[in-house]
Design a protein around this motif. Structure first.
Motif, short mmCIF file in Angstrom:
data_model
loop_
_atom_site.label_atom_id
_atom_site.label_comp_id
_atom_site.label_asym_id
_atom_site.label_seq_id
_atom_site.Cartn_x
_atom_site.Cartn_y
_atom_site.Cartn_z
N LEU A 1 0.83 -1.20 0.00
CA LEU A 1 0.00 0.00 0.00
C LEU A 1 0.87 1.25 0.00
CD1 LEU A 1 -2.79 1.27 0.07
CD2 LEU A 1 -2.75 1.09 2.57
N LEU A 2 1.92 1.27 0.80
CA LEU A 2 2.82 2.43 0.83
C LEU A 2 3.49 2.64 -0.53
CD1 LEU A 2 4.51 1.96 4.32
CD2 LEU A 2 2.98 3.81 3.65
N LEU A 3 3.86 1.54 -1.19
CA LEU A 3 4.50 1.65 -2.50
C LEU A 3 3.50 2.18 -3.54
CD1 LEU A 3 6.95 1.16 -4.28
CD2 LEU A 3 6.21 -1.22 -4.57
N LEU A 4 2.26 1.72 -3.48
CA LEU A 4 1.24 2.23 -4.41
C LEU A 4 0.97 3.71 -4.19
CD1 LEU A 4 -1.33 -0.73 -4.35
CD2 LEU A 4 0.37 -0.21 -6.12
N ILE A 5 0.90 4.12 -2.91
CA ILE A 5 0.68 5.54 -2.61
C ILE A 5 1.83 6.38 -3.14
CG2 ILE A 5 0.54 7.20 -0.72
CD1 ILE A 5 -0.92 5.06 0.90
N GLU A 6 3.05 5.92 -2.92
CA GLU A 6 4.22 6.67 -3.38
C GLU A 6 4.23 6.81 -4.90
OE1 GLU A 6 9.04 5.95 -3.69
OE2 GLU A 6 7.94 5.03 -2.02
#
Length: 310
Positions: free
Chosen positions: A118-123
């Protein structure tokens, strides 16, 4: 520090020393003499020395335990960072392939890896647009991210709820809209700001409708409001026009500044009318500044004429 009977060493030593005269010299009627006092002081010193030694041993043991724990946690953190970096490297390749149209098979996520993804997708969503952003949303849905995000939104832990808000915006989760609307109404000013930003990105019109009554109550800065509206990537003319019509007099300057920041030239006639009718010097100065930036040649001539008057 404990005897077999479960009595602390210090307390037992003191109790024994108090009754030293009766226990050791029962036939002494005139009290304890110098020899007995010296003996008692020696016994007390020995007891205190024993306590000190045991205390130092315990302190040393605690320090050693803390050092071992710190070393263990450091090794654990480094191991986690290596695993997260490996995960990031693998998934970046997969995401770029999906963006290019090559929909490779996505590996199954462990519970601990869902947050990483999720953090990678947000970034990555912050630097891509269009079809690439759509690929990110498809990957998220393929990996069960909507359910994970909805769970984060329901959390009472602030950082988890904040991550859920950002995840809902990234994945464009329509199912998160009611939750975001509730957070806008009932959350803190910061939570309302984040939820509003997410909502206008998912559904601009519902986001604007929820945002309008909050702008004055939460006393956000004009720059922050402008950034929030821009993030919607949708026309905000109706919202800004409504704000211009409904703002209290002491907020009109802020609305004029908002029009200027958003570049809403459609509202220039309304600003010209306000300039003609307003007797507020501060408001007229704000309108002239906006006309000078957004207006045509006649507006600049008006600004120049007003400047010469003063």
């Amino acid at each position: 520090l404990w005897y077999d009977k479960g009595e602390p060493l210090v307390l037992r030593s003191i109790r024994e020393l108090r009754h030293f005269q009766n226990a050791t010299y029962p036939n002494t009627a005139l009290g304890v003499g110098p020899e007995q006092r010296d003996y008692a002081e020696a016994e007390l010193a020995q007891a205190l020395l024993t306590v000190l030694i045991i205390t130092l041993e315990l302190v040393a043991a605690c320090i050693a335990s803390l050092l071992v724990y710190a070393t263990f946690m450091g090794l654990r953190r480094k191991s986690r960072e290596r695993r997260q970096e490996d995960f990031r490297s693998r998934w970046q390749d997969l995401i770029y392939a999906w963006m290019a149209g090559d929909k490779l098979t996505l590996p199954r996520l462990s519970p601990g890896e869902r947050g990483w993804l999720l953090l990678l997708l947000i970034e990555m969503n912050s630097i891509v647009r269009g079809e690439s952003a759509q690929a990110l949303r498809e990957i998220g849905r393929e990996c069960g991210m909507p359910e994970f995000v909805m769970g984060l939104l329901a959390s009472h832990i602030r950082w988890r709820r904040g991550l859920g808000i950002r995840g809902a915006a990234t994945l464009q989760l329509a199912e998160a809209v009611p939750v975001l609307e509730r957070l806008i109404r009932t959350g803190s000013a910061q939570t309302a700001l984040f939820a509003s930003t997410a909502l206008v990105q998912i559904d601009a019109q519902r986001g604007f409708a929820a945002l309008e009554p909050l702008i004055w109550r939460l006393d956000w800065s004009t720059e922050r409001i402008a950034a929030l509206i821009r993030s919607a990537n949708a026309p905000a003319l109706h919202l800004v026009s409504t704000l211009l019509d409904t703002a209290p007099p002491h907020r009109l300057k802020q609305v004029v500044r908002l029009i200027e920041l958003l570049g809403e030239r459609t509202l220039l006639p309304a600003l010209r009318a306000r300039l003609a009718d307003s007797g507020n010097t501060i408001l007229r100065a704000a309108i002239l500044h906006a006309l000078n930036k957004l207006g045509d040649v006649s507006d600049r001539e008006t600004v120049l004429g007003r400047s010469e008057e003063h």
